[in-house]
Design a protein around this motif. Sequence first.
Motif, PDB file in Angstrom:
ATOM      1  N   PRO A  96       8.183 -12.472  14.482  1.00  0.00           N
ATOM      2  CA  PRO A  96       9.124 -11.973  13.469  1.00  0.00           C
ATOM      3  C   PRO A  96       9.518 -10.518  13.719  1.00  0.00           C
ATOM      4  CG  PRO A  96       6.903 -12.119  12.578  1.00  0.00           C
ATOM      5  CD  PRO A  96       6.840 -12.712  13.958  1.00  0.00           C
ATOM      6  N   ASP A  97      10.669 -10.148  13.194  1.00  0.00           N
ATOM      7  CA  ASP A  97      11.096  -8.745  13.250  1.00  0.00           C
ATOM      8  C   ASP A  97      10.444  -8.006  12.090  1.00  0.00           C
ATOM      9  OD1 ASP A  97      12.741  -9.319  15.354  1.00  0.00           O
ATOM     10  OD2 ASP A  97      14.360  -9.942  14.041  1.00  0.00           O
ATOM     11  N   THR A  98       9.831  -6.875  12.380  1.00  0.00           N
ATOM     12  CA  THR A  98       9.083  -6.171  11.329  1.00  0.00           C
ATOM     13  C   THR A  98       9.592  -4.749  11.107  1.00  0.00           C
ATOM     14  OG1 THR A  98       7.475  -5.434  12.959  1.00  0.00           O
ATOM     15  CG2 THR A  98       6.961  -7.456  11.787  1.00  0.00           C
ATOM     16  N   MET A  99      10.660  -4.368  11.814  1.00  0.00           N
ATOM     17  CA  MET A  99      11.108  -2.977  11.756  1.00  0.00           C
ATOM     18  C   MET A  99      11.435  -2.521  10.334  1.00  0.00           C
ATOM     19  SD  MET A  99      10.633  -1.766  14.603  1.00  0.00           S
ATOM     20  CE  MET A  99      11.393  -0.153  14.497  1.00  0.00           C
ATOM     21  N   HIS A 100      11.896  -3.451   9.484  1.00  0.00           N
ATOM     22  CA  HIS A 100      12.295  -3.089   8.124  1.00  0.00           C
ATOM     23  C   HIS A 100      11.099  -3.036   7.162  1.00  0.00           C
ATOM     24  CE1 HIS A 100      12.046  -7.428   8.411  1.00  0.00           C
ATOM     25  NE2 HIS A 100      11.980  -7.503   7.092  1.00  0.00           N
ATOM     26  N   LEU A 101       9.905  -3.392   7.652  1.00  0.00           N
ATOM     27  CA  LEU A 101       8.726  -3.431   6.765  1.00  0.00           C
ATOM     28  C   LEU A 101       7.909  -2.145   6.890  1.00  0.00           C
ATOM     29  CD1 LEU A 101       7.536  -7.103   7.312  1.00  0.00           C
ATOM     30  CD2 LEU A 101       8.748  -6.166   5.338  1.00  0.00           C
ATOM     31  N   PRO A 102       7.160  -1.784   5.830  1.00  0.00           N
ATOM     32  CA  PRO A 102       6.362  -0.551   5.885  1.00  0.00           C
ATOM     33  C   PRO A 102       5.200  -0.654   6.885  1.00  0.00           C
ATOM     34  CG  PRO A 102       6.554  -1.353   3.607  1.00  0.00           C
ATOM     35  CD  PRO A 102       7.083  -2.433   4.502  1.00  0.00           C
ATOM     36  N   VAL A 103       4.722  -1.867   7.155  1.00  0.00           N
ATOM     37  CA  VAL A 103       3.558  -2.015   8.035  1.00  0.00           C
ATOM     38  C   VAL A 103       3.962  -2.776   9.292  1.00  0.00           C
ATOM     39  CG1 VAL A 103       1.233  -2.953   8.256  1.00  0.00           C
ATOM     40  CG2 VAL A 103       1.990  -2.079   6.068  1.00  0.00           C
ATOM     41  N   GLN A 104       3.651  -2.199  10.440  1.00  0.00           N
ATOM     42  CA  GLN A 104       3.923  -2.879  11.713  1.00  0.00           C
ATOM     43  C   GLN A 104       2.678  -3.685  12.082  1.00  0.00           C
ATOM     44  OE1 GLN A 104       7.096  -2.851  12.875  1.00  0.00           O
ATOM     45  NE2 GLN A 104       7.329  -1.756  10.942  1.00  0.00           N
ATOM     46  N   TYR A 105       2.711  -4.978  11.753  1.00  0.00           N
ATOM     47  CA  TYR A 105       1.511  -5.802  11.912  1.00  0.00           C
ATOM     48  C   TYR A 105       1.558  -6.695  13.154  1.00  0.00           C
ATOM     49  CZ  TYR A 105       4.482  -9.484   9.996  1.00  0.00           C
ATOM     50  OH  TYR A 105       5.509 -10.371   9.811  1.00  0.00           O
ATOM     51  N   LEU A 168      -4.146  -7.697   4.283  1.00  0.00           N
ATOM     52  CA  LEU A 168      -2.916  -7.469   5.046  1.00  0.00           C
ATOM     53  C   LEU A 168      -2.105  -8.760   5.170  1.00  0.00           C
ATOM     54  CD1 LEU A 168      -1.238  -5.584   6.927  1.00  0.00           C
ATOM     55  CD2 LEU A 168      -2.692  -6.366   8.802  1.00  0.00           C
ATOM     56  N   LYS A 169      -2.777  -9.858   5.492  1.00  0.00           N
ATOM     57  CA  LYS A 169      -2.085 -11.139   5.666  1.00  0.00           C
ATOM     58  C   LYS A 169      -1.400 -11.561   4.367  1.00  0.00           C
ATOM     59  CE  LYS A 169      -2.762 -15.863   7.287  1.00  0.00           C
ATOM     60  NZ  LYS A 169      -3.695 -16.842   7.820  1.00  0.00           N
ATOM     61  N   THR A 170      -2.144 -11.473   3.259  1.00  0.00           N
ATOM     62  CA  THR A 170      -1.575 -11.866   1.967  1.00  0.00           C
ATOM     63  C   THR A 170      -0.370 -10.994   1.625  1.00  0.00           C
ATOM     64  OG1 THR A 170      -3.788 -12.484   1.269  1.00  0.00           O
ATOM     65  CG2 THR A 170      -2.156 -12.256  -0.472  1.00  0.00           C
ATOM     66  N   ALA A 171      -0.501  -9.680   1.874  1.00  0.00           N
ATOM     67  CA  ALA A 171       0.600  -8.766   1.561  1.00  0.00           C
ATOM     68  C   ALA A 171       1.856  -9.149   2.326  1.00  0.00           C
ATOM     69  CB  ALA A 171       0.195  -7.327   1.878  1.00  0.00           C
ATOM     70  N   VAL A 172       1.693  -9.485   3.606  1.00  0.00           N
ATOM     71  CA  VAL A 172       2.856  -9.820   4.440  1.00  0.00           C
ATOM     72  C   VAL A 172       3.429 -11.185   4.037  1.00  0.00           C
ATOM     73  CG1 VAL A 172       3.620 -10.364   6.778  1.00  0.00           C
ATOM     74  CG2 VAL A 172       2.147  -8.384   6.393  1.00  0.00           C
ATOM     75  N   LEU A 173       2.561 -12.190   3.881  1.00  0.00           N
ATOM     76  CA  LEU A 173       3.051 -13.534   3.565  1.00  0.00           C
ATOM     77  C   LEU A 173       3.704 -13.584   2.187  1.00  0.00           C
ATOM     78  CD1 LEU A 173       0.322 -15.893   5.090  1.00  0.00           C
ATOM     79  CD2 LEU A 173       2.389 -14.969   6.139  1.00  0.00           C
ATOM     80  N   ASP A 174       3.198 -12.778   1.241  1.00  0.00           N
ATOM     81  CA  ASP A 174       3.804 -12.727  -0.103  1.00  0.00           C
ATOM     82  C   ASP A 174       4.972 -11.741  -0.159  1.00  0.00           C
ATOM     83  OD1 ASP A 174       1.879 -14.464  -0.813  1.00  0.00           O
ATOM     84  OD2 ASP A 174       0.680 -13.082  -2.030  1.00  0.00           O
ATOM     85  N   LEU A 177       5.762  -5.722  -1.004  1.00  0.00           N
ATOM     86  CA  LEU A 177       6.126  -4.424  -0.419  1.00  0.00           C
ATOM     87  C   LEU A 177       5.237  -3.303  -0.946  1.00  0.00           C
ATOM     88  CD1 LEU A 177      10.011  -4.637  -0.311  1.00  0.00           C
ATOM     89  CD2 LEU A 177       8.419  -4.689   1.610  1.00  0.00           C
ATOM     90  N   ARG A 178       4.849  -3.412  -2.217  1.00  0.00           N
ATOM     91  CA  ARG A 178       4.018  -2.365  -2.810  1.00  0.00           C
ATOM     92  C   ARG A 178       2.671  -2.265  -2.087  1.00  0.00           C
ATOM     93  NH1 ARG A 178       2.609   0.658  -7.340  1.00  0.00           N
ATOM     94  NH2 ARG A 178       0.555   0.078  -8.038  1.00  0.00           N
ATOM     95  N   CYS A 179       2.072  -3.415  -1.857  1.00  0.00           N
ATOM     96  CA  CYS A 179       0.783  -3.436  -1.157  1.00  0.00           C
ATOM     97  C   CYS A 179       0.959  -2.972   0.293  1.00  0.00           C
ATOM     98  CB  CYS A 179       0.181  -4.836  -1.213  1.00  0.00           C
ATOM     99  SG  CYS A 179      -1.450  -4.927  -0.487  1.00  0.00           S
ATOM    100  N   MET A 180       2.056  -3.399   0.921  1.00  0.00           N
ATOM    101  CA  MET A 180       2.294  -2.986   2.315  1.00  0.00           C
ATOM    102  C   MET A 180       2.482  -1.478   2.398  1.00  0.00           C
ATOM    103  SD  MET A 180       4.634  -5.737   4.315  1.00  0.00           S
ATOM    104  CE  MET A 180       5.354  -6.810   3.103  1.00  0.00           C
TER     105      MET A 180
END
Length: 309
Positions: A96-105, A168-174, A177-180
């Motif tokens: 997946p593309d993650t550039m727009h997310l706060p966490v680079q996982y 981390l997994k739950t934050a990303v799958l759900d 954004l706040r948790c990330m």
Amino acid sequence: MGEARLEYSAPAHGRVRVNVNPLPRRPPPVPDELLSSWIGRLARANHCSVEELCGYLGLGQGRVPERMNDLGQVNWARLSPAVEQTRDDIAAMTLPDTMHLPVQYVSNDDFQVCINCMVQTPDVILRHWRFAWSLTCENCGRPLMAKYLADGISDRLRVRASRGAAVLKTAVLDNDLRCMRRISFTLSILNLLGLAHTAQLTSRGQLERSAALAAVDVCTTLPLLGAAILLRGNDRAFWELRRVFPQHRRLIERVRRLSQDLEMRLPRRQKLEPSPKKETQRANRPVASEGGLRAARQAISELGSNASR
Ligand SMILES: [Zn+2]
């Protein structure tokens, strides 16, 4: 390329149609195999280089596509029939593309692998091995192996790291954004305090990565305690934080008292062994960069919002 070749035919209405022969040898992808891994295996099975195969498949001469947004220029009319896979199946093999997310996982390299699966299928790389939260292989259930293994990782750190991985997994799958953001701020604080080399979620070093995942656990479940543990024995950091965030002096003081209390009860945090080069860089660099301070300012607001916990 053996028998594989392109055939062109010009139908009556004048449009050029391209008929593509499937590759002569097509080892099926392993479940959850990464596209670049499969293309590498296809190239070896067909006795050509990855570059040659990418040219034939219409993927260009650059690097093999790995992320979803690398597929923008793909000629599907050529790729799909050549490998006998649908567009959706091929897209599902990318990261997946993650550039727009706060966490680079997602890691850009193979920072960990499953030795067992690689014995079964030489050179295979699975998608989920690239995710920061993956600690065991979903294909065979064995632990994934870091590039640089560390001796003496305590059971406590292991447990904390696996809890952090789950957070981390739950934050990303759900798509939380706040948790990330909180996770990202936690890692920014570590950066700010000159512990950057410990705060890599996709570090090749087992100890560094475990520490980063453990920080995710502590700082998301018990933010104040987490900050106190991270800052333990670092008086200079408290001084710096008080100077930069005068408005949060009370919160910082609370964390400092908690930290001192911990210092009395717990053994000192084990120092990691940085390379001599890194040590020099750290000694020369200013205590806090502008970007780092901004991140820490947000981080402290986040920590503050949960101070009662
Ligand atoms: Zn495996």
